[in-house]
Scaffold this motif. Structure first.
Motif, PDB file in Angstrom:
ATOM      1  N   GLY A 225     -10.364  14.530   9.209  1.00  0.00           N
ATOM      2  CA  GLY A 225      -9.531  13.447   9.887  1.00  0.00           C
ATOM      3  C   GLY A 225      -9.139  14.162  11.309  1.00  0.00           C
TER       4      GLY A 225
ATOM      5  N   TRP B 191      -7.357   9.855  -3.368  1.00  0.00           N
ATOM      6  CA  TRP B 191      -7.009   9.901  -2.445  1.00  0.00           C
ATOM      7  C   TRP B 191      -6.024   8.441  -2.086  1.00  0.00           C
ATOM      8  CZ3 TRP B 191      -8.412  13.195   1.451  1.00  0.00           C
ATOM      9  CH2 TRP B 191      -9.613  13.383   1.111  1.00  0.00           C
TER      10      TRP B 191
ATOM     11  N   ARG C 120      -2.466   7.213   1.008  1.00  0.00           N
ATOM     12  CA  ARG C 120      -2.058   7.164   2.729  1.00  0.00           C
ATOM     13  C   ARG C 120      -0.988   7.328   2.945  1.00  0.00           C
ATOM     14  NH1 ARG C 120      -5.823   2.343   5.008  1.00  0.00           N
ATOM     15  NH2 ARG C 120      -4.858   1.114   3.237  1.00  0.00           N
ATOM     16  N   GLN C 121       0.116   7.864   3.371  1.00  0.00           N
ATOM     17  CA  GLN C 121       1.357   7.304   4.088  1.00  0.00           C
ATOM     18  C   GLN C 121       1.067   7.152   5.607  1.00  0.00           C
ATOM     19  OE1 GLN C 121       4.011  10.521   2.824  1.00  0.00           O
ATOM     20  NE2 GLN C 121       5.317   8.336   2.754  1.00  0.00           N
TER      21      GLN C 121
ATOM     22  N   ARG D 110       4.209   6.345   0.600  1.00  0.00           N
ATOM     23  CA  ARG D 110       2.911   6.550   0.337  1.00  0.00           C
ATOM     24  C   ARG D 110       1.968   5.523  -1.178  1.00  0.00           C
ATOM     25  NH1 ARG D 110       1.952  12.833  -1.029  1.00  0.00           N
ATOM     26  NH2 ARG D 110       3.194  13.112   0.990  1.00  0.00           N
TER      27      ARG D 110
ATOM     28  N   VAL E 123      -5.033   4.636  -2.505  1.00  0.00           N
ATOM     29  CA  VAL E 123      -6.112   4.438  -1.602  1.00  0.00           C
ATOM     30  C   VAL E 123      -7.113   4.380  -2.911  1.00  0.00           C
ATOM     31  CG1 VAL E 123      -8.497   5.387   0.370  1.00  0.00           C
ATOM     32  CG2 VAL E 123      -5.435   5.075   0.316  1.00  0.00           C
TER      33      VAL E 123
ATOM     34  N   ASP F 157      -5.166   1.509   9.048  1.00  0.00           N
ATOM     35  CA  ASP F 157      -5.340   2.072   8.151  1.00  0.00           C
ATOM     36  C   ASP F 157      -5.125   3.329   8.922  1.00  0.00           C
ATOM     37  OD1 ASP F 157      -9.304   0.867   8.274  1.00  0.00           O
ATOM     38  OD2 ASP F 157      -8.013   0.833   6.077  1.00  0.00           O
TER      39      ASP F 157
ATOM     40  N   ALA G 282      -2.759   6.134   9.286  1.00  0.00           N
ATOM     41  CA  ALA G 282      -2.007   7.295   7.892  1.00  0.00           C
ATOM     42  C   ALA G 282      -2.362   8.638   7.951  1.00  0.00           C
ATOM     43  CB  ALA G 282      -2.207   6.846   6.502  1.00  0.00           C
TER      44      ALA G 282
ATOM     45  N   TYR H  28      -3.614  11.323   5.334  1.00  0.00           N
ATOM     46  CA  TYR H  28      -4.239  10.790   4.089  1.00  0.00           C
ATOM     47  C   TYR H  28      -4.011  12.006   3.078  1.00  0.00           C
ATOM     48  CZ  TYR H  28      -5.957   6.103   5.073  1.00  0.00           C
ATOM     49  OH  TYR H  28      -6.807   4.807   6.170  1.00  0.00           O
ATOM     50  N   TYR H  29      -4.005  11.871   2.380  1.00  0.00           N
ATOM     51  CA  TYR H  29      -3.919  12.938   0.550  1.00  0.00           C
ATOM     52  C   TYR H  29      -4.751  13.252  -0.230  1.00  0.00           C
ATOM     53  CZ  TYR H  29       0.804  13.447   3.271  1.00  0.00           C
ATOM     54  OH  TYR H  29       1.973  13.723   4.422  1.00  0.00           O
TER      55      TYR H  29
ATOM     56  N   GLY I  95      -2.500  17.272   3.398  1.00  0.00           N
ATOM     57  CA  GLY I  95      -2.381  16.100   4.287  1.00  0.00           C
ATOM     58  C   GLY I  95      -3.746  15.964   5.808  1.00  0.00           C
TER      59      GLY I  95
ATOM     60  N   GLN J 191      -4.130  13.917   8.623  1.00  0.00           N
ATOM     61  CA  GLN J 191      -4.215  13.324  10.095  1.00  0.00           C
ATOM     62  C   GLN J 191      -4.911  11.924  10.775  1.00  0.00           C
ATOM     63  OE1 GLN J 191      -1.337  11.191  10.567  1.00  0.00           O
ATOM     64  NE2 GLN J 191      -1.704   9.782  11.626  1.00  0.00           N
TER      65      GLN J 191
END
Length: 122
Positions: A9, A36, A38-39, A45, A48, A90, A92, A94-95, A115, A117
């Motif tokens: 990230g 994947w 994202r939040q 959340r 993706v 976009d 967020a 991302y997890y 996660g 960023q």
């Protein structure tokens, strides 16, 4: 037990690209669907992208279709999310997530990373 560690990230300008990585521990990498999510701040959340255990099937949210690509490297036990043409929306955390069965809901996945960023500036 499956452990997931995301990386990659950062801060990028609109129109730019980033590649996220998710390193997966355990011997059952090929048996898990990988997703994947994202939040964004103040939002739930959201899904993706998803890739099958064999890597031959992928599925994307409409909001990222054509811009993001999910892939997996079996030699490295790693899942990637290549993000191109990034937009401010976009932005967020991302997890990465894993589960034995396919799904697009948060509740479909048992294992989660911490996660990473992603911030896209306009």
């Amino acid at each position: 037990q499956v452990q997931l560690v995301e990386s990659g990230g950062g801060l990028v300008q609109a129109g730019g690209s980033l590649r996220l990585s998710c390193a997966v521990s355990g011997r059952t990498f090929s048996k898990h669907f990988m997703g994947w999510f994202r939040q964004a701040p103040g939002k739930e959340r959201e899904f993706v992208a998803r890739i099958s255990g064999s890597g031959d099937s992928t599925y994307y949210a409409d909001s990222v279709k054509g811009r993001f690509t999910i892939s997996r490297d079996f030699a490295k036990n790693t899942v990637f999310l290549q993000m191109n043409s990034l937009k401010p929306e976009d932005t967020a955390v991302y997890y990465c997530a894993a589960d034995r069965y396919p799904g697009v809901g948060v509740n479909n996945y048992v294992y989660w990373g911490q996660g990473t960023q992603v911030t896209v500036s306009s």
